[in-house]
Design an enzyme around this catalytic site. Structure first.
Site, PDB file in Angstrom:
ATOM      1  N   GLU A  27       0.824  -1.216   0.000  1.00 50.15           N
ATOM      2  CA  GLU A  27       0.000   0.000   0.000  1.00 50.15           C
ATOM      3  C   GLU A  27       0.853   1.259   0.000  1.00 50.15           C
ATOM      4  O   GLU A  27       0.456   2.280  -0.529  1.00 50.15           O
ATOM      5  CB  GLU A  27      -0.915   0.030   1.229  1.00 50.15           C
ATOM      6  N   ASP A  36      -6.992   9.895  -1.666  1.00 54.30           N
ATOM      7  CA  ASP A  36      -6.663   8.676  -2.409  1.00 54.30           C
ATOM      8  C   ASP A  36      -7.110   8.845  -3.867  1.00 54.30           C
ATOM      9  O   ASP A  36      -7.672   9.887  -4.223  1.00 54.30           O
ATOM     10  CB  ASP A  36      -7.262   7.442  -1.723  1.00 54.30           C
TER      11      ASP A  36
END
Length: 123
Positions: A27, A36
């Protein structure tokens, strides 16, 4: 109990340490809040919470605690799998449910095949 201890209690020490390292590596960790790819305000290693505000910075230790807390929450989703799992299988499945959430994980072909004993098909 700390988030790390809760995760260890749920999936075991070896799997807990492996999944935290695996998720952090895949990640990535950003020591602040950011948007994001779909615009959700996120912190550290994929941590989302409605109280997050852009511009907040975090220490590596704070990010690790958030990750352990998030993983401990998602570890409950592994109860959808009714067959015994190895530590490596727990790591892989916990990483998957961390990304897709409980409903998508528990309703997935992956879980259906695992529960039918078809781990090759689940993979």
């Amino acid at each position: 109990m700390t988030p790390k201890a809760r995760l260890i209690a749920k999936i075991g020490a070896a799997a807990a340490l492996s999944v935290a390292a695996f998720v952090a590596e895949k990640e990535g960790t950003i020591l602040r809040t950011y948007r994001d790819p779909i615009g959700i305000i996120t912190a550290c290693t994929g941590h989302v919470d409605p109280s997050l505000r852009l511009g907040t910075r975090y220490t590596p230790e704070q990010c690790r605690e958030m990750l352990y807390s998030d993983l401990a929450k998602h570890a409950d989703n592994l109860d959808c799998v009714k067959v015994p799992l190895t530590d490596n299988q727990k790591v892989a499945l916990l990483s998957f449910t961390f990304n897709v959430g409980r409903a998508s994980f528990c309703g997935s072909t992956l879980v259906r095949k695992a529960n039918a004993g078809d781990m090759t098909g689940a993979c």
